[in-house]
Design a protein around this motif. Structure first.
Motif, PDB file in Angstrom:
ATOM      1  N   SER A   1      -9.304  -2.670  -1.024  1.00  0.00           N
ATOM      2  CA  SER A   1     -10.354  -2.449   0.481  1.00  0.00           C
ATOM      3  C   SER A   1     -11.380  -2.909   0.277  1.00  0.00           C
ATOM      4  CB  SER A   1     -10.073  -0.360   0.465  1.00  0.00           C
ATOM      5  OG  SER A   1      -8.926  -0.465   0.727  1.00  0.00           O
TER       6      SER A   1
ATOM      7  N   GLU B   1      -3.978   0.731   7.360  1.00  0.00           N
ATOM      8  CA  GLU B   1      -3.349   1.782   6.395  1.00  0.00           C
ATOM      9  C   GLU B   1      -2.005   1.310   6.147  1.00  0.00           C
ATOM     10  OE1 GLU B   1      -5.745   2.120   8.535  1.00  0.00           O
ATOM     11  OE2 GLU B   1      -7.493   2.546   7.061  1.00  0.00           O
TER      12      GLU B   1
ATOM     13  N   PRO C   1       0.893  -1.197   0.484  1.00  0.00           N
ATOM     14  CA  PRO C   1       0.329   0.255  -0.521  1.00  0.00           C
ATOM     15  C   PRO C   1       0.452   1.467   0.244  1.00  0.00           C
ATOM     16  CG  PRO C   1      -0.236  -1.076   1.957  1.00  0.00           C
ATOM     17  CD  PRO C   1       0.659  -2.111   1.477  1.00  0.00           C
TER      18      PRO C   1
ATOM     19  N   LEU D   1      -6.216   1.151  -4.790  1.00  0.00           N
ATOM     20  CA  LEU D   1      -6.359   0.994  -3.457  1.00  0.00           C
ATOM     21  C   LEU D   1      -7.791   0.464  -2.523  1.00  0.00           C
ATOM     22  CD1 LEU D   1      -4.437   3.984  -2.413  1.00  0.00           C
ATOM     23  CD2 LEU D   1      -4.301   1.797  -1.628  1.00  0.00           C
TER      24      LEU D   1
ATOM     25  N   LEU E   1       1.347   2.365  -3.377  1.00  0.00           N
ATOM     26  CA  LEU E   1       0.109   2.811  -4.004  1.00  0.00           C
ATOM     27  C   LEU E   1      -0.548   4.167  -3.699  1.00  0.00           C
ATOM     28  CD1 LEU E   1      -1.671  -0.707  -4.352  1.00  0.00           C
ATOM     29  CD2 LEU E   1      -1.941   1.124  -6.452  1.00  0.00           C
ATOM     30  N   ARG E   2       0.004   4.230  -2.303  1.00  0.00           N
ATOM     31  CA  ARG E   2      -0.088   5.524  -1.290  1.00  0.00           C
ATOM     32  C   ARG E   2       0.639   7.382  -2.827  1.00  0.00           C
ATOM     33  NH1 ARG E   2      -1.046   2.876   2.928  1.00  0.00           N
ATOM     34  NH2 ARG E   2       1.151   3.650   3.596  1.00  0.00           N
TER      35      ARG E   2
END
Length: 399
Positions: A40, A264, A14, A36, A17-18
């Protein structure tokens, strides 16, 4: 906190991707956000979706289906089955071959009959979503995105990615490692290990010849990155603002990254701290020499089968050491390589010192313990003294 290893396991962490969400390019931001969001949603579905056994004495027969850029797997159409010839769609063929190579590795090298050990069918889905930047295993099937064509290419093109994801299934059916903090990082590491080992097996590379990179083939040519991860040198796979800066993986316990155990934060950094056991395996494989799928891979696989959902780095290190002794002998070069590798990432094998290991090696004919040399010198000196005395006695008798 416990979490089942049965979840959606994605190849892209993640934090990457963030990082793409901060890119100046609107299209890159859009595809990262869509990926993302989809990930999720899938994880949420897995929390309530029952695990259905798909095991059958089929020897891992393959079926590849085309999602036609939908995210509804039920609407996908079958494109190629186990006995079908190649088709015109290269993604279908690449997925078919990747699943087959991984299946063949587990059977021919480790005598494991498909993912669950019972001949589980291998279902693959290609062209998932629109420009979907990921590939994942969801306890039932392998799903591939096409990538956005800007940062990531077709995810079916990387054998190590396919083997990585399918190995999550193997872990699920053996140790069932919980997907958070150290057990989760170990879960990711085992997938990286066999992702790399399968690629090396396919290419016929020795441990010394291999690149030890994970996901080197999923980036487009314009991206300044070697791979997602480097097992040989965790923390060096990339260093670019596009991916959020420098690769954050540590290569030893003193650099373990403490993160909250939340979705997260990658469930406590499972894709980050996996660098530590990854480096340990690399050190074992290069320390033993030859092919990584022989002694090193067998030791790791047997240790995985002997592990439990809450196994952490220390417990796994101890288990690999014990298995190396059982398989190759106490104090054997293989066991010494395992011992040294874990020391190399600052994990000490419980209850074993370097001295005791070398003594064990000597007693089993696997080497000479340096600590035993003084006593051997003393013995030799005594023998020389006795021989000198005997010679002098003979001389006196002649006189």
């Amino acid at each position: 906190m416990t979490r089942s290893g049965r979840s959606v396991n994605c190849i892209l962490p993640p934090h990457i991707l963030r990082a793409l969400l901060e890119n100046d390019d609107r299209e890159i931001r859009r595809t990262a956000l869509a990926t993302l969001a989809s990930t999720s949603r899938l994880r949420g579905e897995r929390a309530v979706r029952p695990i259905v056994a798909v095991a059958a004495p089929a020897g891992g027969r393959r079926t590849i289906s085309d999602c036609h850029h939908s995210k509804q797997l039920a609407q996908a159409t079958v494109q190629r089955g186990e006995d079908d010839p190649a088709v015109t769609d290269s993604s279908v063929n690449a997925a078919f071959e990747g699943l087959g190579t991984t299946r063949d590795f587990y059977w021919q090298v480790l005598q494991r009959n498909s993912i669950d050990g019972k001949g589980m069918r291998l279902n693959g889905y290609v062209h998932y979503g629109q420009a979907f930047n990921n590939a994942f295993w969801d306890s039932r099937e392998m799903v591939f995105g096409d990538g956005d064509g800007r940062v990531f290419s077709d995810f079916t093109g990387a054998l190590d990615v396919i083997a990585h994801e399918l190995t999550h299934g193997v872990t699920e059916h053996t140790a069932g490692l919980e997907y958070h903090v150290q057990p989760g990082a170990l879960n990711e590491s085992v997938s990286d290990v066999f992702g790399s080992v399968v690629k090396q097996w396919k290419l016929g590379q020795t441990a010394a010849e291999a690149d030890w990179l994970i996901g080197a083939d999923i980036f487009t040519p314009g991206v300044d990155a070697d791979a997602l991860r480097s097992m040989k040198a965790p923390g060096t796979a990339y260093d670019t603002p596009l991916l959020g800066g420098k690769d954050p993986q540590p290569d030893r316990m003193s650099n373990f990254v403490q993160l909250p155990d939340t979705d997260e934060d990658d469930n406590g950094g499972v894709h980050i701290n996996s660098g530590i056991p990854n480096k340990a395996f690399y050190l074992v494989a290069t320390g033993i020499g030859g092919n990584s799928w022989e002694a090193p891979g067998v030791i790791w696989y047997e240790a995985l089968k002997a592990s439990s959902p809450d196994t952490d780095f220390q417990a796994f290190a101890d288990t690999t050491f014990a298995k190396a002794g059982q398989l190759y002998g106490t104090g054997s070069p293989e066991q010494q390589a395992v011992f040294g590798a874990w020391q190399g990432v600052e994990i000490k094998i419980s209850g074993v010192s370097p001295m005791s290991l070398r003594i064990s090696a000597t007693s089993n004919g696997n080497g000479v313990a340096p600590e035993s040399l003084p006593s051997r010198v003393d013995d030799l000196a005594s023998q020389i003294k006795a021989l000198t005395k005997e010679v002098n006695g003979l001389r006196k008798a002649r006189v």
